[in-house]
Design a protein around this motif. Structure first.
Motif, PDB file in Angstrom:
ATOM      1  N   GLY A  58       0.715  -1.206   0.143  1.00 40.65           N
ATOM      2  CA  GLY A  58       0.212  -0.107  -0.022  1.00 40.65           C
ATOM      3  C   GLY A  58       0.951   1.298   0.049  1.00 40.65           C
ATOM      4  O   GLY A  58       1.938   0.998   0.052  1.00 40.65           O
ATOM      5  N   SER A  59       0.330   2.354  -0.038  1.00 41.91           N
ATOM      6  CA  SER A  59       0.837   3.784   0.174  1.00 41.91           C
ATOM      7  C   SER A  59       0.149   4.690   1.082  1.00 41.91           C
ATOM      8  O   SER A  59      -0.987   4.588   1.393  1.00 41.91           O
ATOM      9  N   ILE A  60       1.169   5.737   1.225  1.00 45.66           N
ATOM     10  CA  ILE A  60       0.650   6.754   2.184  1.00 45.66           C
ATOM     11  C   ILE A  60       0.933   8.063   1.313  1.00 45.66           C
ATOM     12  O   ILE A  60       2.024   8.403   1.008  1.00 45.66           O
ATOM     13  N   THR A  61      -0.066   9.129   1.200  1.00 45.69           N
ATOM     14  CA  THR A  61       0.034  10.172   0.538  1.00 45.69           C
ATOM     15  C   THR A  61      -0.149  11.491   1.490  1.00 45.69           C
ATOM     16  O   THR A  61      -1.185  11.462   1.994  1.00 45.69           O
ATOM     17  N   PHE A  62       0.840  12.201   1.633  1.00 40.82           N
ATOM     18  CA  PHE A  62       0.185  13.423   2.401  1.00 40.82           C
ATOM     19  C   PHE A  62       0.738  14.686   2.044  1.00 40.82           C
ATOM     20  O   PHE A  62       1.628  14.880   1.107  1.00 40.82           O
ATOM     21  N   ASP A  63      -0.484  15.482   1.510  1.00 40.22           N
ATOM     22  CA  ASP A  63      -0.595  16.909   0.762  1.00 40.22           C
ATOM     23  C   ASP A  63       0.193  16.745  -0.294  1.00 40.22           C
ATOM     24  O   ASP A  63       0.658  17.490  -1.129  1.00 40.22           O
ATOM     25  N   GLY A  64      -0.354  15.756  -1.031  1.00 39.53           N
ATOM     26  CA  GLY A  64       0.106  15.284  -2.496  1.00 39.53           C
ATOM     27  C   GLY A  64       1.338  14.903  -2.809  1.00 39.53           C
ATOM     28  O   GLY A  64       1.729  14.360  -3.940  1.00 39.53           O
ATOM     29  N   THR A  65       1.989  14.528  -1.621  1.00 43.87           N
ATOM     30  CA  THR A  65       3.374  13.739  -1.858  1.00 43.87           C
ATOM     31  C   THR A  65       3.370  12.375  -1.312  1.00 43.87           C
ATOM     32  O   THR A  65       3.051  12.213  -0.275  1.00 43.87           O
ATOM     33  N   ASP A  66       3.981  11.494  -2.084  1.00 45.24           N
ATOM     34  CA  ASP A  66       4.134  10.007  -1.467  1.00 45.24           C
ATOM     35  C   ASP A  66       5.003   9.863  -0.198  1.00 45.24           C
ATOM     36  O   ASP A  66       6.325  10.281  -0.685  1.00 45.24           O
ATOM     37  N   ILE A  67       4.778   9.683   0.781  1.00 49.48           N
ATOM     38  CA  ILE A  67       5.534   9.680   1.970  1.00 49.48           C
ATOM     39  C   ILE A  67       5.735   8.241   2.393  1.00 49.48           C
ATOM     40  O   ILE A  67       6.470   8.084   3.423  1.00 49.48           O
ATOM     41  N   THR A  68       5.405   7.247   1.708  1.00 48.15           N
ATOM     42  CA  THR A  68       5.387   5.978   2.141  1.00 48.15           C
ATOM     43  C   THR A  68       6.754   5.557   2.698  1.00 48.15           C
ATOM     44  O   THR A  68       7.111   4.762   3.534  1.00 48.15           O
ATOM     45  N   ASP A  69       7.916   5.925   1.824  1.00 54.44           N
ATOM     46  CA  ASP A  69       9.117   5.397   2.093  1.00 54.44           C
ATOM     47  C   ASP A  69      10.072   6.595   2.664  1.00 54.44           C
ATOM     48  O   ASP A  69      11.188   6.328   2.784  1.00 54.44           O
ATOM     49  N   HIS A  70       9.459   7.577   3.268  1.00 56.84           N
ATOM     50  CA  HIS A  70      10.176   8.501   3.888  1.00 56.84           C
ATOM     51  C   HIS A  70      10.553   8.238   5.391  1.00 56.84           C
ATOM     52  O   HIS A  70       9.935   7.288   5.942  1.00 56.84           O
ATOM     53  N   ARG A  71      11.721   8.696   5.727  1.00 54.42           N
ATOM     54  CA  ARG A  71      12.186   8.402   7.306  1.00 54.42           C
ATOM     55  C   ARG A  71      11.270   9.171   8.055  1.00 54.42           C
ATOM     56  O   ARG A  71      10.753  10.397   7.656  1.00 54.42           O
ATOM     57  N   THR A  72      11.218   8.872   9.342  1.00 54.94           N
ATOM     58  CA  THR A  72      10.332   9.651  10.256  1.00 54.94           C
ATOM     59  C   THR A  72      10.687  11.107  10.332  1.00 54.94           C
ATOM     60  O   THR A  72       9.723  11.807  10.427  1.00 54.94           O
ATOM     61  N   HIS A  73      11.952  11.672  10.413  1.00 56.05           N
ATOM     62  CA  HIS A  73      12.116  13.062  10.508  1.00 56.05           C
ATOM     63  C   HIS A  73      11.611  13.751   9.059  1.00 56.05           C
ATOM     64  O   HIS A  73      11.307  14.999   9.493  1.00 56.05           O
ATOM     65  N   GLU A  74      11.848  13.173   7.935  1.00 54.90           N
ATOM     66  CA  GLU A  74      11.083  13.488   6.983  1.00 54.90           C
ATOM     67  C   GLU A  74       9.712  13.726   6.841  1.00 54.90           C
ATOM     68  O   GLU A  74       9.073  14.643   6.393  1.00 54.90           O
TER      69      GLU A  74
END
Length: 243
Positions: A58-74
């Protein structure tokens, strides 16, 4: 466009499926409850959003940006902040120092900069602990320790605040006061998602609720639709008295 989109998120721990193909959207300016019995997967969803857990599918998008693979601080830098179930202030620092720590640049070596005394006061004032700035965390009553955790999250200037069991351990007067604080946050432009296993504590606050049971999304709807749904009532059998 929704502020937060959870699309088919699954989280497995070995053979255990903690969250199974869950999808929902959060619109800007909403206060949404993420509810379900204990152990249903609510906090796991939050951990996936904040990249504390890697998403299996699955995927997670925040404010139009895919943040699925971002690190926590990002994820935090993008405008998401989370208040955990467990309060974890740094006991050797006063309230002001705990808040200031969350305004520092995201660097292990960075212990300079951050918010001014006036800004720290404002973060504290937004949760009514501005008169406790010089106190140590272990001197605070439980409700003020929880408010400190919220002030720390506010210090990251979030657009969306994830609150995990914020009312735990509070009496009814403290819950009512904190709920009014969350309404003020909404007026300030912060979108809020609140995890709780106790429906009764949330239904006067949220615009709508998303129900998770055994890792599956059961339904979503208005507080009335949710509380009157037979599937929800069945899921809560044995815990309904807590409402």
């Amino acid at each position: 466009m929704s502020l937060l989109e959870i699309d088919g998120v699954t989280k497995r721990f070995g053979g255990l499926v903690a969250v199974n193909d869950v999808s929902f959207e959060i619109d800007r300016g909403e206060i949404v409850g993420l509810i379900g019995p204990n152990g249903s997967g609510k906090s796991t969803v939050f951990n996936c959003i904040m990249s504390i857990y890697d998403v299996t599918d699955g995927s997670i998008t925040f404010d139009g940006t895919d943040i699925t693979d971002h690190r926590t601080h990002e994820v935090v830098n993008s405008g998401l902040s989370r208040v955990s179930q467990e309060s974890n202030p740094i006991e050797s620092m006063p309230v002001a120092g705990n808040i200031q720590l969350f305004t520092l640049p995201n660097s292990v070596t960075s212990l300079r900069g951050g918010a001014s005394d006036e800004e720290i006061y404002e973060y504290a004032a937004r949760v009514d602990i501005e008169d406790k700035l010089r106190e140590m965390p272990d001197e605070l009553p439980h409700a003020d320790v929880r408010r400190l955790e919220i002030a720390k999250a506010l210090a990251t200037e979030p657009d969306l605040l994830l609150l995990d069991e914020p009312f735990a351990g509070m009496n009814q007067a403290e819950i009512t006061e904190l709920a009014a604080t969350f309404e003020r946050f909404r007026e300030e432009g912060i979108t809020i998602v609140i995890v709780d296993h106790n429906m009764g504590g949330l239904m006067n606050l949220v615009d709508r609720a998303i129900v998770i049971n055994n890792g599956d999304k059961l339904m979503e709807g208005t507080p009335t639709q949710v509380t009157e749904d037979p599937r929800v009532q069945k899921a809560y059998l044995g815990t309904a008295e807590e409402t």
